[in-house]
Design an enzyme around this catalytic site. Sequence first.
Site, PDB file in Angstrom:
ATOM      1  N   ARG A 130      -0.649  11.414  -3.997  1.00 14.07           N
ATOM      2  CA  ARG A 130      -0.759  10.927  -5.376  1.00 14.07           C
ATOM      3  C   ARG A 130      -1.772   9.811  -5.555  1.00 14.07           C
ATOM      4  O   ARG A 130      -2.572   9.824  -6.480  1.00 14.07           O
ATOM      5  CB  ARG A 130       0.581  10.386  -5.882  1.00 14.07           C
ATOM      6  CG  ARG A 130       1.452  11.375  -6.582  1.00 14.07           C
ATOM      7  CD  ARG A 130       2.879  10.987  -6.399  1.00 14.07           C
ATOM      8  NE  ARG A 130       3.148  11.001  -4.970  1.00 14.07           N
ATOM      9  CZ  ARG A 130       3.526  12.076  -4.310  1.00 14.07           C
ATOM     10  NH1 ARG A 130       3.733  13.185  -4.933  1.00 14.07           N
ATOM     11  NH2 ARG A 130       3.700  12.054  -2.997  1.00 14.07           N
ATOM     12  N   THR A 131      -1.731   8.827  -4.668  1.00 12.07           N
ATOM     13  CA  THR A 131      -2.554   7.642  -4.925  1.00 12.07           C
ATOM     14  C   THR A 131      -4.038   8.005  -4.853  1.00 12.07           C
ATOM     15  O   THR A 131      -4.825   7.628  -5.720  1.00 12.07           O
ATOM     16  CB  THR A 131      -2.192   6.510  -3.943  1.00 12.07           C
ATOM     17  OG1 THR A 131      -0.800   6.295  -4.031  1.00 12.07           O
ATOM     18  CG2 THR A 131      -2.917   5.220  -4.296  1.00 12.07           C
TER      19      THR A 131
ATOM     20  N   LYS B 233     -14.982   5.657  15.385  1.00  6.79           N
ATOM     21  CA  LYS B 233     -15.997   5.230  16.365  1.00  6.79           C
ATOM     22  C   LYS B 233     -15.918   3.733  16.610  1.00  6.79           C
ATOM     23  O   LYS B 233     -16.708   3.171  17.345  1.00  6.79           O
ATOM     24  CB  LYS B 233     -17.401   5.565  15.840  1.00  6.79           C
ATOM     25  CG  LYS B 233     -17.643   7.013  15.562  1.00  6.79           C
ATOM     26  CD  LYS B 233     -19.084   7.179  15.071  1.00  6.79           C
ATOM     27  CE  LYS B 233     -19.348   8.586  14.581  1.00  6.79           C
ATOM     28  NZ  LYS B 233     -20.658   8.669  13.913  1.00  6.79           N
TER      29      LYS B 233
ATOM     30  N   ARG C  13      -6.973   2.338   1.031  1.00 10.98           N
ATOM     31  CA  ARG C  13      -5.621   2.274   1.617  1.00 10.98           C
ATOM     32  C   ARG C  13      -5.784   2.093   3.120  1.00 10.98           C
ATOM     33  O   ARG C  13      -6.619   2.754   3.742  1.00 10.98           O
ATOM     34  CB  ARG C  13      -4.856   3.558   1.326  1.00 10.98           C
ATOM     35  CG  ARG C  13      -3.598   3.668   2.177  1.00 10.98           C
ATOM     36  CD  ARG C  13      -2.712   4.795   1.727  1.00 10.98           C
ATOM     37  NE  ARG C  13      -2.091   4.486   0.447  1.00 10.98           N
ATOM     38  CZ  ARG C  13      -1.094   5.196  -0.078  1.00 10.98           C
ATOM     39  NH1 ARG C  13      -0.624   6.243   0.560  1.00 10.98           N
ATOM     40  NH2 ARG C  13      -0.567   4.866  -1.229  1.00 10.98           N
TER      41      ARG C  13
ATOM     42  N   HIS D   3       1.232  -2.768  -3.043  1.00 11.92           N
ATOM     43  CA  HIS D   3       0.715  -1.504  -3.588  1.00 11.92           C
ATOM     44  C   HIS D   3       0.585  -1.697  -5.105  1.00 11.92           C
ATOM     45  O   HIS D   3       1.354  -1.126  -5.886  1.00 11.92           O
ATOM     46  CB  HIS D   3       1.687  -0.379  -3.243  1.00 11.92           C
ATOM     47  CG  HIS D   3       1.154   1.004  -3.476  1.00 11.92           C
ATOM     48  ND1 HIS D   3       0.025   1.275  -4.222  1.00 11.92           N
ATOM     49  CD2 HIS D   3       1.617   2.211  -3.044  1.00 11.92           C
ATOM     50  CE1 HIS D   3      -0.174   2.577  -4.238  1.00 11.92           C
ATOM     51  NE2 HIS D   3       0.766   3.169  -3.539  1.00 11.92           N
TER      52      HIS D   3
END
Length: 306
Positions: free
Chosen positions: A51-52, A80, A101, A129
């Site tokens: 969703r986000t 890396k 995120r 959040h």
Amino acid sequence: MRHLMSPLDFSVEELDQLLNLAQDIEKNPAKYAHACDGKKLATLFYEPSTRTRLSHEAAMLNLGGNVMGFSSADSSSASKGESVSDTIRMISCYADICAMRHPKEGAPMVACQHSSIPIINAGDGGHQHPTQTLTDLLTIRNVKGRLDNMTIGLCGDLKFGRTVHSLIHALVRYSGIRFVLISPEELRLPDYMRQDVLDKKDIPYKEVVRLEDAMPELDILYMTRVQKERFFNEEDYVRMKDFYILDKKKMGLARKDMYVLHPLPRVNEISVEVDDDPRAAYFRQAQYGVYVRMALILTLLDIHVD
Ligand code: NCD
């Protein structure tokens, strides 16, 4: 330039304006369809999301802009060994705004210190959040018609649940808010949240273990998933994961005007039989997430539509 790291980055008045803008977008989508023509959103997701990430992308596409990004650390140069600060320096040259995120608390904050474009914290570890909180506030305001004078039940993983932490930060600024914290002993709200936020502001709250005991007094029930990825061992997770299951019988104990929210994804904590209850607001909540993120992108890019 503005970033969004925590819901407290906006004053209550600014939040009100943002929620009003989201509501106007919902009513008049065509008016905003070209507001971000030529703009690019980068979504840097070092942790899983449905969703986000997709609602940020849908928001930018609905505004006429474009999107790019990655959806796991494995498919980025993080694998890396590249640092967040180096990555964001590059992304600042490619995009106009970025949603990030990350599993580490504070990573988006590091990014904004090295960025020349606005950064949106799309979830950092068990910390915050804020865009979910904007979604939650818009949902509560729409179903209840207000954000003050309410008893809010927060149920499930209050220890690791970042959506709960951000929502508490935002709601304590409204008058007449009371919390019922519903969790097993092991997943109680962290001390820093209880002492530094609730106690400091004299916010009334109580802690209970049984959901049944809390149901009758709630105006909103905010259910959460046990955050499997933040547990140190599998055994503890297995013991906790089905601690709460909201079903029809428990809904029978609640008021007729008590609404159930959940940031999603749900696992077992809400039985599917509750989905048809008119008080189940969690799918509507996910839809509001797009409008509120459209409003957020416009606000951070300082774009005004008449
Ligand atoms: C939440 C999250 O990522 O913290 N999900 C979401 O963004 N809607 C809640 C969760 O994953 O349990």
